[in-house]
Design a protein around this motif. Structure first.
Motif, PDB file in Angstrom:
ATOM      1  N   VAL A 102      51.126  -7.212   4.063  1.00 59.99           N
ATOM      2  CA  VAL A 102      52.473  -7.051   4.758  1.00 59.99           C
ATOM      3  C   VAL A 102      52.967  -5.914   4.067  1.00 59.99           C
ATOM      4  O   VAL A 102      53.585  -6.190   3.038  1.00 59.99           O
ATOM      5  CB  VAL A 102      52.964  -8.464   4.801  1.00 59.99           C
ATOM      6  N   HIS A 104      59.691 -16.142  14.059  1.00 54.02           N
ATOM      7  CA  HIS A 104      58.087 -16.629  14.629  1.00 54.02           C
ATOM      8  C   HIS A 104      57.466 -17.640  13.801  1.00 54.02           C
ATOM      9  O   HIS A 104      58.082 -17.947  12.578  1.00 54.02           O
ATOM     10  CB  HIS A 104      57.355 -15.440  14.716  1.00 54.02           C
ATOM     11  N   LEU A 113      52.558 -16.160   0.903  1.00 53.62           N
ATOM     12  CA  LEU A 113      52.780 -14.824   0.509  1.00 53.62           C
ATOM     13  C   LEU A 113      53.092 -14.741  -0.935  1.00 53.62           C
ATOM     14  O   LEU A 113      53.975 -15.281  -1.482  1.00 53.62           O
ATOM     15  CB  LEU A 113      54.177 -14.502   1.541  1.00 53.62           C
ATOM     16  N   THR A 127      63.171 -13.128   3.066  1.00 54.81           N
ATOM     17  CA  THR A 127      62.893 -13.931   4.051  1.00 54.81           C
ATOM     18  C   THR A 127      63.563 -14.990   4.682  1.00 54.81           C
ATOM     19  O   THR A 127      63.851 -15.822   3.592  1.00 54.81           O
ATOM     20  CB  THR A 127      61.514 -14.274   3.921  1.00 54.81           C
ATOM     21  N   TRP A 133      54.766 -21.566   3.259  1.00 58.63           N
ATOM     22  CA  TRP A 133      55.546 -22.326   4.464  1.00 58.63           C
ATOM     23  C   TRP A 133      54.492 -22.924   5.246  1.00 58.63           C
ATOM     24  O   TRP A 133      53.352 -22.457   5.513  1.00 58.63           O
ATOM     25  CB  TRP A 133      56.571 -21.256   5.186  1.00 58.63           C
ATOM     26  N   HIS A 180      60.179 -18.262  10.732  1.00 62.27           N
ATOM     27  CA  HIS A 180      60.546 -17.425   9.497  1.00 62.27           C
ATOM     28  C   HIS A 180      60.963 -16.063  10.172  1.00 62.27           C
ATOM     29  O   HIS A 180      60.381 -15.706  11.451  1.00 62.27           O
ATOM     30  CB  HIS A 180      59.459 -17.467   8.377  1.00 62.27           C
ATOM     31  N   ALA A 228      61.454 -11.794   8.626  1.00 61.72           N
ATOM     32  CA  ALA A 228      61.514 -10.764   7.589  1.00 61.72           C
ATOM     33  C   ALA A 228      62.742  -9.987   7.629  1.00 61.72           C
ATOM     34  O   ALA A 228      62.852  -9.331   8.681  1.00 61.72           O
ATOM     35  CB  ALA A 228      60.238 -10.232   7.440  1.00 61.72           C
ATOM     36  N   ARG A 236      58.091  -2.127   0.281  1.00 55.50           N
ATOM     37  CA  ARG A 236      57.951  -3.404   0.120  1.00 55.50           C
ATOM     38  C   ARG A 236      56.533  -3.933   0.581  1.00 55.50           C
ATOM     39  O   ARG A 236      55.890  -3.666   1.629  1.00 55.50           O
ATOM     40  CB  ARG A 236      58.622  -4.184   1.036  1.00 55.50           C
ATOM     41  N   ARG A 268      49.229 -11.516   2.014  1.00 53.78           N
ATOM     42  CA  ARG A 268      49.320 -13.016   2.653  1.00 53.78           C
ATOM     43  C   ARG A 268      47.919 -13.777   2.932  1.00 53.78           C
ATOM     44  O   ARG A 268      47.208 -13.087   3.493  1.00 53.78           O
ATOM     45  CB  ARG A 268      50.094 -12.905   4.189  1.00 53.78           C
TER      46      ARG A 268
HETATM   47  C1  SIN Z   1      55.127 -12.700   7.928  1.00 53.48           C
HETATM   48  O1  SIN Z   1      55.821 -12.856   8.922  1.00 53.48           O
HETATM   49  O2  SIN Z   1      54.451 -13.260   7.468  1.00 53.48           O
HETATM   50  C2  SIN Z   1      55.965 -11.835   6.893  1.00 53.48           C
HETATM   51  C3  SIN Z   1      57.251 -12.420   6.333  1.00 53.48           C
HETATM   52  C4  SIN Z   1      57.780 -11.299   5.117  1.00 53.48           C
HETATM   53  O3  SIN Z   1      57.365 -10.328   5.276  1.00 53.48           O
HETATM   54  O4  SIN Z   1      58.533 -11.636   4.753  1.00 53.48           O
END
Ligand code: SIN
Length: 275
Positions: free
Chosen positions: A78, A93, A108, A120, A242, A249, A251, A260, A264
């Motif tokens: 990610v 999502h 993550l 997040t 999570w 969640h 981002a 960044r 994951r």
């Molecule tokens: C994700 O949606 O899996 C990534 C969340 C993130 O990068 O904070």
């Protein structure tokens, strides 16, 4: 280890734990079941440690669309580079809700964080359900929603920066359309929760488009209330896990000009139902 709730809605921060230590796993899993989101601070771990921790929860679910980490096909990258504008996962999502058996959870690991931002946000879908009126709950029970990967990862979504830059791929495999109850019982706790999300849920079966859009938009606005949320402020080395059956969640994309990078790993789930 010290387990501190993040908010009244959901989430806990875990200090002084080591995810590599199998003797600590029972306490970490209990915290995950109770809080739906856990942030295990300051982990000095390798990609193999990450995978081993995930396998204690269940088989790995390999993401079809994210570019993997070199040498680790089970770990999705990610990433947002400093010259890129779009972050992966910016919309609210639930990972893999487009699968008929949605993934149980995602883990993550923060590898490289910007000097500020890149947090997040999470929502408790149980808290959101609890706050609905009884007549509305009755209306939603028994409804089924369709979730799809096509419009997000498929061939018609290839003009996004994430796809153009190679962060997402395999568009031809984005053919999933899953049917799930709008209200589910959590497979472990039995707690009732909403299971629709703004990115992957396309419509509610049996309603007209206008009715379905109106109901979904109303639910989406309802779920975004701060009382149901927690916010994870990352430090490099942190691990956040999570529960996809209990949360949304998002981002936060507020660190333009900085890189960044997260790794994951996603864990398989099971079919979900309203019972
Ligand atoms: C994700 O949606 O899996 C990534 C969340 C993130 O990068 O904070």
């Amino acid at each position: 280890m010290d387990i501190r709730p993040l908010t009244g809605g959901l989430g806990a921060e875990i200090i002084g734990a080591d995810i590599r230590d199998p003797t600590q796993f029972g306490d970490i899993r209990a915290a995950f079941s109770k809080h739906s989101v856990i942030v295990v601070r300051d982990q000095q771990i390798s990609p193999d440690d990450h995978l081993e921790f995930a396998r204690r929860f269940g088989p790995i679910n390999v993401n079809r669309f994210f570019k993997p980490v070199d040498g680790y096909p089970e770990i999705a990258m990610v990433l947002k580079e400093k010259d890129q504008k779009e972050a992966v996962g910016e919309g609210w999502h639930t990972d893999h809700s487009y699968d008929q058996e949605p993934a149980m959870g995602s883990i993550l690991h923060a590898i490289e964080m910007p000097p500020y931002g890149g947090d997040t946000l999470f929502v408790s879908m149980g808290a959101a359900y609890d706050a609905l009126s009884e007549p509305l709950r009755q209306f939603l029970h028994g409804l089924t929603a369709i979730h799809s990967s096509r419009h997000v990862f498929g061939t018609t979504a290839q003009d996004s920066e994430a796809a153009q830059s190679g962060r997402l791929n395999n568009a031809e495999n984005a053919t999933q359309d899953a049917h799930h109850p709008v209200v589910i019982s959590h497979p472990l706790s039995g707690r009732r929760g909403l299971f629709v999300n703004p990115v992957f849920t396309t419509h509610i079966e049996g309603l007209s488009k206008a009715e379905s859009d109106a109901i979904l938009n109303m639910l989406f606005e309802h779920c975004k209330q701060p009382e149901f949320q927690c916010r994870v402020r990352w430090r490099a080395g942190d691990i956040t896990m999570w529960d996809n059956r209990a949360t949304w969640h998002k981002a936060i994309n507020d660190y333009h000009g900085f890189r960044r990078l997260m790794h994951r790993v996603t864990v398989d789930g099971s079919a979900i139902s309203s019972h």
